[in-house]
Design a protein around this motif. Sequence first.
Motif, PDB file in Angstrom:
ATOM      1  N   GLU A 278       1.245  -0.191 -18.177  1.00  0.00           N
ATOM      2  CA  GLU A 278       0.715  -1.515 -17.839  1.00  0.00           C
ATOM      3  C   GLU A 278       0.554  -1.690 -16.322  1.00  0.00           C
ATOM      4  O   GLU A 278      -0.259  -2.486 -15.864  1.00  0.00           O
ATOM      5  CB  GLU A 278       1.633  -2.629 -18.355  1.00  0.00           C
ATOM      6  N   LYS A 279       1.335  -0.963 -15.546  1.00  0.00           N
ATOM      7  CA  LYS A 279       1.309  -1.132 -14.096  1.00  0.00           C
ATOM      8  C   LYS A 279       0.492  -0.065 -13.376  1.00  0.00           C
ATOM      9  O   LYS A 279       0.469  -0.026 -12.145  1.00  0.00           O
ATOM     10  CB  LYS A 279       2.736  -1.121 -13.544  1.00  0.00           C
ATOM     11  N   VAL A 280      -0.200   0.785 -14.108  1.00  0.00           N
ATOM     12  CA  VAL A 280      -0.980   1.857 -13.495  1.00  0.00           C
ATOM     13  C   VAL A 280      -2.073   1.282 -12.600  1.00  0.00           C
ATOM     14  O   VAL A 280      -2.311   1.778 -11.485  1.00  0.00           O
ATOM     15  CB  VAL A 280      -1.571   2.791 -14.570  1.00  0.00           C
ATOM     16  N   ALA A 281      -2.721   0.200 -13.036  1.00  0.00           N
ATOM     17  CA  ALA A 281      -3.797  -0.398 -12.244  1.00  0.00           C
ATOM     18  C   ALA A 281      -3.260  -0.918 -10.904  1.00  0.00           C
ATOM     19  O   ALA A 281      -3.924  -0.765  -9.866  1.00  0.00           O
ATOM     20  CB  ALA A 281      -4.459  -1.532 -13.022  1.00  0.00           C
ATOM     21  N   GLN A 282      -2.075  -1.514 -10.928  1.00  0.00           N
ATOM     22  CA  GLN A 282      -1.481  -2.010  -9.683  1.00  0.00           C
ATOM     23  C   GLN A 282      -1.189  -0.865  -8.722  1.00  0.00           C
ATOM     24  O   GLN A 282      -1.458  -0.952  -7.522  1.00  0.00           O
ATOM     25  CB  GLN A 282      -0.186  -2.763  -9.971  1.00  0.00           C
TER      26      GLN A 282
ATOM     27  N   TYR B 294       0.853  -1.184   0.000  1.00  0.00           N
ATOM     28  CA  TYR B 294       0.000   0.000   0.000  1.00  0.00           C
ATOM     29  C   TYR B 294       0.890   1.236   0.000  1.00  0.00           C
ATOM     30  O   TYR B 294       2.002   1.220   0.506  1.00  0.00           O
ATOM     31  CB  TYR B 294      -0.963   0.008   1.192  1.00  0.00           C
ATOM     32  N   LEU B 295       0.384   2.291  -0.619  1.00  0.00           N
ATOM     33  CA  LEU B 295       1.122   3.550  -0.722  1.00  0.00           C
ATOM     34  C   LEU B 295       0.316   4.649  -0.049  1.00  0.00           C
ATOM     35  O   LEU B 295      -0.873   4.805  -0.312  1.00  0.00           O
ATOM     36  CB  LEU B 295       1.348   3.910  -2.188  1.00  0.00           C
ATOM     37  N   THR B 296       0.961   5.405   0.818  1.00  0.00           N
ATOM     38  CA  THR B 296       0.273   6.501   1.488  1.00  0.00           C
ATOM     39  C   THR B 296       0.934   7.817   1.104  1.00  0.00           C
ATOM     40  O   THR B 296       2.145   7.898   0.949  1.00  0.00           O
ATOM     41  CB  THR B 296       0.334   6.347   3.023  1.00  0.00           C
ATOM     42  N   GLY B 297       0.103   8.836   0.948  1.00  0.00           N
ATOM     43  CA  GLY B 297       0.616  10.172   0.664  1.00  0.00           C
ATOM     44  C   GLY B 297       1.119  10.357  -0.757  1.00  0.00           C
ATOM     45  O   GLY B 297       1.920  11.252  -1.005  1.00  0.00           O
ATOM     46  N   VAL B 298       0.670   9.520  -1.695  1.00  0.00           N
ATOM     47  CA  VAL B 298       1.100   9.669  -3.088  1.00  0.00           C
ATOM     48  C   VAL B 298      -0.135   9.710  -3.990  1.00  0.00           C
ATOM     49  O   VAL B 298      -1.224   9.322  -3.592  1.00  0.00           O
ATOM     50  CB  VAL B 298       2.038   8.515  -3.532  1.00  0.00           C
ATOM     51  N   ARG B 299       0.073  10.187  -5.201  1.00  0.00           N
ATOM     52  CA  ARG B 299      -1.006  10.212  -6.196  1.00  0.00           C
ATOM     53  C   ARG B 299      -0.428   9.849  -7.553  1.00  0.00           C
ATOM     54  O   ARG B 299       0.787   9.933  -7.768  1.00  0.00           O
ATOM     55  CB  ARG B 299      -1.665  11.580  -6.226  1.00  0.00           C
ATOM     56  N   ILE B 300      -1.298   9.476  -8.467  1.00  0.00           N
ATOM     57  CA  ILE B 300      -0.872   9.131  -9.824  1.00  0.00           C
ATOM     58  C   ILE B 300      -1.306  10.255 -10.763  1.00  0.00           C
ATOM     59  O   ILE B 300      -2.464  10.656 -10.760  1.00  0.00           O
ATOM     60  CB  ILE B 300      -1.484   7.791 -10.268  1.00  0.00           C
ATOM     61  N   GLU B 301      -0.371  10.753 -11.527  1.00  0.00           N
ATOM     62  CA  GLU B 301      -0.656  11.787 -12.523  1.00  0.00           C
ATOM     63  C   GLU B 301      -0.453  11.189 -13.898  1.00  0.00           C
ATOM     64  O   GLU B 301       0.507  10.446 -14.131  1.00  0.00           O
ATOM     65  CB  GLU B 301       0.292  12.979 -12.365  1.00  0.00           C
ATOM     66  N   ARG B 302      -1.336  11.542 -14.805  1.00  0.00           N
ATOM     67  CA  ARG B 302      -1.191  11.108 -16.198  1.00  0.00           C
ATOM     68  C   ARG B 302      -0.973  12.345 -17.045  1.00  0.00           C
ATOM     69  O   ARG B 302      -1.642  13.355 -16.874  1.00  0.00           O
ATOM     70  CB  ARG B 302      -2.438  10.373 -16.654  1.00  0.00           C
TER      71      ARG B 302
END
Length: 143
Positions: free
Chosen positions: A75-79, A27-35
């Motif tokens: 490919e790993k964005v969903a993970q 699990y990752l805390t304090g992060v976000r994914i930007e595209r």
Amino acid sequence: MPSAKDLQRQLSSLEAELETIKGVGDYLTGVRIERSPAGGSASIAAKETCKYARLRAGRGKLLPNGKKSLYIPIEKVAQYEAACDRGKQVQQLERQIERIRMQLWKLEQSQYRRWDDKSRKGRNARKPSLTITNPSDEVVEVE
């Protein structure tokens, strides 16, 4: 106000739920994914079709590699999204657990005798003064 037994039950169920979420995977805390689209001198078609993703850390935080951002393959964005979601759930459960522990502590403290009673004498209360009514008539000489 809930009783101590109810709070203990809630606490144990939340802790069990927290352990199951942590056991599912990373699990990752304090992060976000930007595209973002391709930049620089990429062609217009590449800018429209190719999307890049990166993991971004919040203010004052760093990723495990010591940087603020990390490019991730499409490919790993969903993970990574699943890991971010688990991190949000973990943070919420930890906050709830802390809140319940604070309620338990307050409930435990309220069971003790209160020291701010009016019947209790303070430290500044007057002490009775000792007066000598009959001084001794004998005089002792010390050599």
